[in-house]
Design an enzyme around this catalytic site. Structure first.
Site, short mmCIF file in Angstrom:
data_model
loop_
_atom_site.label_atom_id
_atom_site.label_comp_id
_atom_site.label_asym_id
_atom_site.label_seq_id
_atom_site.Cartn_x
_atom_site.Cartn_y
_atom_site.Cartn_z
CG ASP A 142 -2.28 0.63 0.97
OD1 ASP A 142 -2.26 1.82 0.65
OD2 ASP A 142 -3.32 -0.02 1.09
CG HIS A 213 -5.27 3.84 0.61
ND1 HIS A 213 -4.81 2.57 0.30
CD2 HIS A 213 -6.54 3.90 0.15
CE1 HIS A 213 -5.78 1.91 -0.33
NE2 HIS A 213 -6.84 2.70 -0.43
CB SER A 534 -9.28 0.59 -0.33
OG SER A 534 -8.73 0.76 -1.60
#
Ligand SMILES: *[C@@H]1O[C@H](CO)[C@@H](O)[C@H](O)[C@H]1NC(C)=O
Ligand SMILES: *[C@@H]1O[C@H](CO)[C@@H](O)[C@H](O)[C@H]1NC(C)=O
Ligand SMILES: *[C@@H]1O[C@H](CO)[C@@H](O)[C@H](O)[C@H]1NC(C)=O
Ligand SMILES: *[C@@H]1O[C@H](CO)[C@@H](O)[C@H](O)[C@H]1NC(C)=O
Ligand SMILES: *[C@@H]1O[C@H](CO)[C@@H](O)[C@H](O)[C@H]1NC(C)=O
Ligand SMILES: *[C@@H]1O[C@H](CO)[C@@H](O)[C@H](O)[C@H]1NC(C)=O
Ligand SMILES: *[C@@H]1O[C@H](CO)[C@@H](O)[C@H](O)[C@H]1NC(C)=O
Ligand SMILES: *[C@@H]1O[C@H](CO)[C@@H](O)[C@H](O)[C@H]1NC(C)=O
Length: 758
Positions: A142, A213, A534
């Protein structure tokens, strides 16, 4: 009945007046109140008005304000929640219809609500069986990690498993002391990005996450317990990952400056080499054939080494064929809603209280403000008109042609105090609510408009930062979640499974904005509420890690099978899961795979559909790829002597060509499957078929008698489809149920039009 209720209410009013003199005020707190709906006096048009009246009637003179109704409930149970003082509660207890009340504190409202929603429990099931994943290493591919986040503290963690070969790579603002017993490794990969952009300046050249994220996904999969967190007052509670004791190893491949397939591939390869057990990858590449997709390639290698790769289906829904990461050797995860609503209440001057959605990130004070409904202005699409609105007003926005976000951004340029947005954009699940306001459904919006148009001086109040849990029905398929069939691999039903993916609260990088207040105030927070596949993917990754901890001998295919065959196609009101993307039609397997992930059932699936690396090679050999293309994926010599498109997969898809479709054409497709008994010992299973509309499904044999654990037995299934092949998706299931009804092993069946293959 009417008379009796009426009397008791009158009594209540009289008693109240008396009582008000006696009681002394004290602080209010939230109570959830059960009411007996059958005792509602007929004088009230709806239970909602009844509750509002009841609440208003317990007002005591000692308070400056009336007690406010937060939510009314009419599904899970009948009643409401309200802010009440102890003395108001005592009054309430005497009102007609009162059943019980309990303080909100007794309700565990967990920030990562999803652990409760998925029934994870410290006393039974997958958490204790896996020791919360303490021996399992999750590799997260990620944007890196914010190592100082409380979610990555190593309190209560044991020594790092000795097989671990990874490292904590030194880089900008990141050194070995940033790793610990929880965050056991961190590396970064940007050679590919640099190579294609020679002059690029990397602003944070290390595994440190400047985006948020990666911090979010990592903490969702394996974050430690953090108490007392919230998203600006919403969803407050204790945060924890699905596998709160698992180890995290971070591979940063996403950069603020861009991304490169080469870096993704390198990160995944390194994760496998370092010895991770599960890879979580919440990103994908669209429109690529299998042999060009770096995730397909890297995950094949992972599968060969026994590493399960869990991936996101994508956010390109609701059109079919929009999915990525649909490879046969990987877990592909769709996103569904939670049984939690973040919102606020709109209380009209006439006392009607409506529940709406909002995530406005502050405790705004909007009380008894004039409510403005002017049809010219209320389209909320003209900044010029809006600028004429008086500063002391709540403006109503009602425009089916405009998105909620557009209306909000127009209103943000006005002087109005707040907005009531009437919209059926049911999928508004964004954390981005930059202006004080609530979103009200059109049905309830009618009440608002009627009140605003017919009252002499309409006014309203809005409360923010309201969170309710246990909402029904949940889950529903999120509109945005990408749908199968997989264009790169249409013969295998994808996605595999659905997990929670809307407004999921998890850790965040404090340097990245987590919300905005218009026009230009950016807010920082250690936790953020985000929606997307996600967010659903790391739920599945964490749960896969728990299954690996409980069953270290299981292959990636066995773990995936256990998750799929035990998934739940029903929601929490015991109806078939609905799909927001088709306006609440029944969700098909192309949207949610086998259904909502059910971790405790996945611990003991009874039977599993296993697959080896050679099975996947046989599948690739059937795909009309060139030798080179296959080699790109396998990266070692392969044997194509037995090509077979009939992979031993726990689901079935039958495709038809809808452009050929006139009249009744019959398609028959045959499949064979082998199931392994992972139950305690001998067991007899019988097949139960729910055939898709317009089809005949034949299973042979329809009884399987297993003599011992690990025994494998095979069956075949024929799916004959006759019907109007005009683009319709139909679906059903095959379930093997054992004689003791202890296990039911369910596979979805879907009949789908073909999509353009890559
Ligand atoms: C690592 O970084 C921290 C601050 O981020 C610093 O306090 C510490 O001295 C550094 N350790 C080493 C070994 O460089
Ligand atoms: C990179 O920088 C050099 C020197 O400034 C310049 O000549 C070259 O055109 C740049 N390359 C790209 C791809 O921008
Ligand atoms: C509605 O707004 C328009 C545009 O500002 C204005 O001309 C009109 O007088 C308003 N109508 C009422 C009833 O206030
Ligand atoms: C919405 O758009 C359609 C077509 O552009 C138009 O006919 C209609 O009047 C619009 N409605 C509103 C409320 O703006
Ligand atoms: C198989 O691949 C060959 C060569 O790439 C191509 O000519 C042929 O049309 C393909 N067949 C099918 C059925 O796709
Ligand atoms: C390929 O596999 C088949 C059956 O498994 C075997 O008979 C054959 O020898 C293998 N060929 C090579 C080149 O390994
Ligand atoms: C479906 O049939 C039409 C008409 O024969 C053909 O042109 C098309 O290529 C077929 N589509 C697929 C996906 O095979
Ligand atoms: C397609 O077929 C289904 C099932 O027979 C039918 O309900 C539907 O109306 C058809 N749609 C069209 C566009 O013909």
């Amino acid at each position: 009945m009417w008379f009796v209720s009426r009397v008791s209410l009158l009594f209540l009013f009289a008693w109240l007046a008396f009582r008000a003199i006696l009681v002394s005020g004290n602080d209010r707190s939230v109570y959830i109140v059960h009411m007996d709906k059958s005792l509602m006096p007929k004088a009230f048009a709806s239970h909602h008005i009844w509750y509002s009246t009841t609440i208003n009637s317990v007002d005591s003179l000692n308070h400056q304000s009336s007690p406010s109704l937060l939510y009314t409930y009419d599904h899970a149970f009948h009643g409401f929640s309200a802010l009440l003082s102890a003395d108001e509660l005592e009054v309430l207890k005497k009102s007609s219809g009162f059943v019980s009340a309990y303080s909100d504190k007794k309700v565990t409202v967990d920030t990562t609500r999803t652990a409760d929603f998925l029934s994870l429990s410290p006393t039974t099931g997958l958490w204790p069986a896996s020791d919360y994943g303490s021996d399992v290493i999750i590799g997260v591919i990620d944007s890196g990690i914010w190592p100082e986040s409380a979610s990555f503290k190593d309190d209560g963690m044991s020594e790092v498993p000795s097989r671990w070969k990874g490292t904590c790579e030194v880089g900008q603002e990141f050194n070995a002391s940033n790793c610990n017993l929880k965050l056991i490794g961190a590396r970064y990969f940007n050679k590919g990005l640099r190579a294609s952009n020679p002059n690029i300046t990397i602003s944070m050249n290390s595994a440190r996450d400047t985006d948020g994220h990666g911090t979010h996904t990592s903490s969702t999969a394996g974050g430690n317990y953090v108490e007392g967190v919230s998203y600006f007052g919403y969803a407050s509670g204790t945060a924890r990952g699905m596998a709160p004791r698992a180890r995290l190893a971070i591979y940063k491949v996403l950069w603020d400056e861009g991304r490169s397939a080469a870096d993704v591939l390198a990160g995944m390869d390194q994760a496998v080499a370092d010895g991770v057990d599960v890879i979580s990858i919440s990103l994908g590449f669209d429109g690529m054939p299998l042999y060009e997709d770096p995730i397909a390639i890297a995950s094949f290698g992972a599968m060969e080494k026994g590493v399960l790769v869990s991936s996101s289906a994508g956010n390109e829904g609701p059109d079919i064929g929009s999915l990525h990461n649909g490879f046969p050797w990987i877990l592909t995860v769709a996103a569904g809603t939670l049984d939690r609503t973040l919102g606020g209440n709109l209380i009209l001057g006439n006392g009607l209280s409506l529940t709406g959605w909002t995530t406005f990130p502050a405790k705004a004070f909007v009380k008894d403000v004039p409510l403005l409904y002017n049809k010219t202005i209320s389209t909320c699409d003209s900044a010029e008109q809006i600028s004429l609105v008086s500063s002391n007003s709540i403006i109503i926005c009602d425009n089916k042609n405009s998105s909620v976000y557009n209306m909000l951004s127009i209103v943000a340029n006005s002087n109005a105090v707040a907005a009531v947005i009437i919209s059926d954009e049911q999928s508004v699940l964004s954390d981005d609510f930059p202006y004080p306001g609530v979103l009200i459904r059109p049905k309830e919006g009618l009440d608002v408009l009627k009140y605003a148009e017919t009252s002499y001086k309409p006014s309203a109040s809005i409360t923010f930062q309201q969170t309710s849990v246990g909402t029904k029905p949940a889950p529903a398929v999120a509109k945005f979640t990408s749908r199968g069939p997989s264009a790169s691999n249409p013969g295998i039903l994808k996605p595999d499974i659905m997990a929670p993916g809307t407004l999921v609260l998890a850790a965040w990088s404090p340097n990245a904005p987590s919300s905005t207040i218009k026009p230009n105030i950016q807010l920082s927070s250690d936790f953020n509420a985000l929606s997307g596949t996600s967010m659903s993917c790391p739920h599945a990754s964490g749960l896969a890690a728990l299954l690996k901890g409980a069953h270290p001998e299981w292959s990636p295919a066995a773990i995936r099978s256990a998750m799929m065959t035990t998934a739940n196609p029903l929601d929490n009101s015991q109806n078939q899961i609905q799909d927001i993307g088709t306006n609440f039609g029944i969700a098909t397997p192309l949207a949610m795979g086998a259904g909502q992930i059910d971790p405790n059932r996945a611990l003991n699936p009874g039977l599993v559909y296993d697959a080896t690396a050679q099975d996947y090679i046989n599948f690739l050999c059937s795909m009309n790829f060139t030798g080179n293309q296959i080699y790109t994926i396998t990266r070692s010599n392969f044997n194509c002597s037995s090509p077979s498109s009939d992979l031993n997969y726990p689901s079935f898809i039958s495709l038809y060509n809808s452009t050929l479709a006139t009249g009744a054409i019959t398609t028959v497709q045959y499949y064979s499957r082998t199931i392994t008994n992972v139950g305690d010992g001998a067991a007899t299973y019988k097949a139960k078929v729910s055939a898709p509309k317009g089809s005949v499904v034949t299973v042979s044999p329809d009884t399987l008698v297993f003599g011992k654990m690990y025994e494998k037995l095979s069956y075949s299934i024929a799916i004959a489809f006759t019907g109007d092949k005009n683009g319709t998706v139909t679906f059903g299931s095959l379930t093997w149920i054992d004689d003791n009804s202890k296990y039911s092993v369910r596979s979805p069946i879907v009949i789908s039009p073909m999509v353009k293959a890559l």
